[in-house]
Scaffold this active site. Sequence first.
Site, PDB file in Angstrom:
ATOM      1  N   HIS A 185       0.827  -1.229   0.000  1.00 32.43           N
ATOM      2  CA  HIS A 185       0.000   0.000   0.000  1.00 32.43           C
ATOM      3  C   HIS A 185       0.853   1.269   0.000  1.00 32.43           C
ATOM      4  CE1 HIS A 185      -3.128  -2.857   1.345  1.00 32.43           C
ATOM      5  NE2 HIS A 185      -2.193  -3.287   2.175  1.00 32.43           N
ATOM      6  N   SER A 188      14.838  20.173 -18.241  1.00 34.96           N
ATOM      7  CA  SER A 188      13.641  20.953 -18.517  1.00 34.96           C
ATOM      8  C   SER A 188      14.037  22.180 -19.332  1.00 34.96           C
ATOM      9  CB  SER A 188      13.000  21.380 -17.196  1.00 34.96           C
ATOM     10  OG  SER A 188      12.255  22.570 -17.361  1.00 34.96           O
ATOM     11  N   LYS A 241      16.268  20.869 -13.184  1.00 33.59           N
ATOM     12  CA  LYS A 241      15.578  19.581 -13.356  1.00 33.59           C
ATOM     13  C   LYS A 241      16.413  18.476 -13.997  1.00 33.59           C
ATOM     14  CE  LYS A 241      11.876  18.604 -12.500  1.00 33.59           C
ATOM     15  NZ  LYS A 241      10.540  18.852 -12.980  1.00 33.59           N
ATOM     16  N   GLU A 289       9.356   7.224 -17.847  1.00 32.09           N
ATOM     17  CA  GLU A 289       7.973   7.680 -18.050  1.00 32.09           C
ATOM     18  C   GLU A 289       7.462   7.288 -19.438  1.00 32.09           C
ATOM     19  OE1 GLU A 289       8.054  11.874 -17.178  1.00 32.09           O
ATOM     20  OE2 GLU A 289       8.730  11.481 -15.147  1.00 32.09           O
TER      21      GLU A 289
END
Length: 465
Positions: free
Chosen positions: A160, A281, A287, A294
């Site tokens: 969880h 970025s 970044k 992804e």
Amino acid sequence: MAENKGKLWAGRFSEENDRATDDFNSSLSFDKRLYPYDITGSVAHVTMLGEQGLIPGEDAKAAVEALQKLLEEIGEDPKLLDGDYEDIHMAVEAIITERIGNPGQRIHTGRSRNDQVALDMKMYVIDTCDKIISLLKTLIKTLLEKAKSHTETIMPGYTHIQKAQAVSYAHYLCAYCEMFTRDIGRLKDTAKRCDEMPLGTGALAATTLPLNRERVAELLGFSAISRNSLDAVSDRDHCIEFLSAASVIMMHLSRFCEEIIWWASEEYSYIKVTDAYSTGSSMMPQKRNPDVAELIRGKTGRVYGDLLTLLTVMKGIPLAYNKDMQEDKQAVFDAADTLEKCISIFTGMIAAVEVNTPKMKKAVEESYMDATEAAEFLVSKGCPFRRAHFIIGKLVGICEQRGIWLRELPEQELKDAVGEYYSTDFRQALNAEANMEKKTIPASPSKAQVEGYIEYMEKFICGEF
Ligand code: ARG
């Protein structure tokens, strides 16, 4: 009379096809990648036709030679196939006939594009399964190599997304080896069920000509022939099986990527995805984004889409062949290409991931993840498990209120809480590393168990079983 130029079925037609219809109907732009299978299938078919005396021996020889030459030439110059043909089967036959005349006109004896395309797709799926299996084996090998140096790297295991019990990074990596091993099994099964040679089943009802189907199967390396002509030309189960195996592989990669993304975040900082697999970025100078992970997670949706495409295409199709089935190819090719790229790039990325061992250890230490093992310690001293669960649960509650960890409880308080089950070595049960090593039963995260697992898997990869 209109000629319907280049069309091998032009005989029955008196009007030219509409240009847009031609383009709409044509699959050549995407099925040309089937050319090696199509030509190899034709070589076997024509060889058999010659052997059976269904076409003159010298015609069979001329056609086989022309087919083999074309196969080589396309390898060097794929543009050879860029003509106004409806599909790869028409293209090959038309080019051969243009080159050698009469013998070329005999190639399609006792054959239909329906059994031809069924053959081509089966051969394609078999080869693709092999290719993906070897990529998965490389990935498993990479994971095992990494695992070897992390059998003592302790980290939190979650349920969880809550810290649950400690495991090792090696144990974690080996969990994915299990998934990819099942994936290999699924691909092997898919390839096994492809092993029925469909040529000779014709358009749907075979042929009056005495073909030797076993001989064609033998020439093409199939171990069996399909047993029902209607089914053979309208079966796309193997494509669907491949797509579903592909979807499961992508699901596994996607779960892995999800964890990489979380763990590479500043909040976790368990791992670092190296520069080669990260991106920046355009606006935020600081970044470092795990774009590769992804993208793989994103492409999972695309492969699921391919599976859904074909399941939906096939669901209402009456027997036997219908043109709807031409839609199988782009779905299968897209999934195969996506899978190949994703597995390869993922393998590079995971190999390069840097592990922040102290951060993982700290995350274990700053937790109550020793609670279960502490309860089990009491069980080992004769305490019923439910009672032990309650005692430790209470202690966790007290610690939480005071902002301390279980191991920081004063000895006397521990003693009072545990009562008759107390023993001086209780504190040992509050040491994550020691607890892990106490897990000696199969499938546990202890060093010995994980090392045994790695050894077993290395044998599997080498094909020992
Ligand atoms: N291009 C077709 C396909 O991929 C080949 C079979 C065509 N057969 C036919 N009768 N139109 O499905």
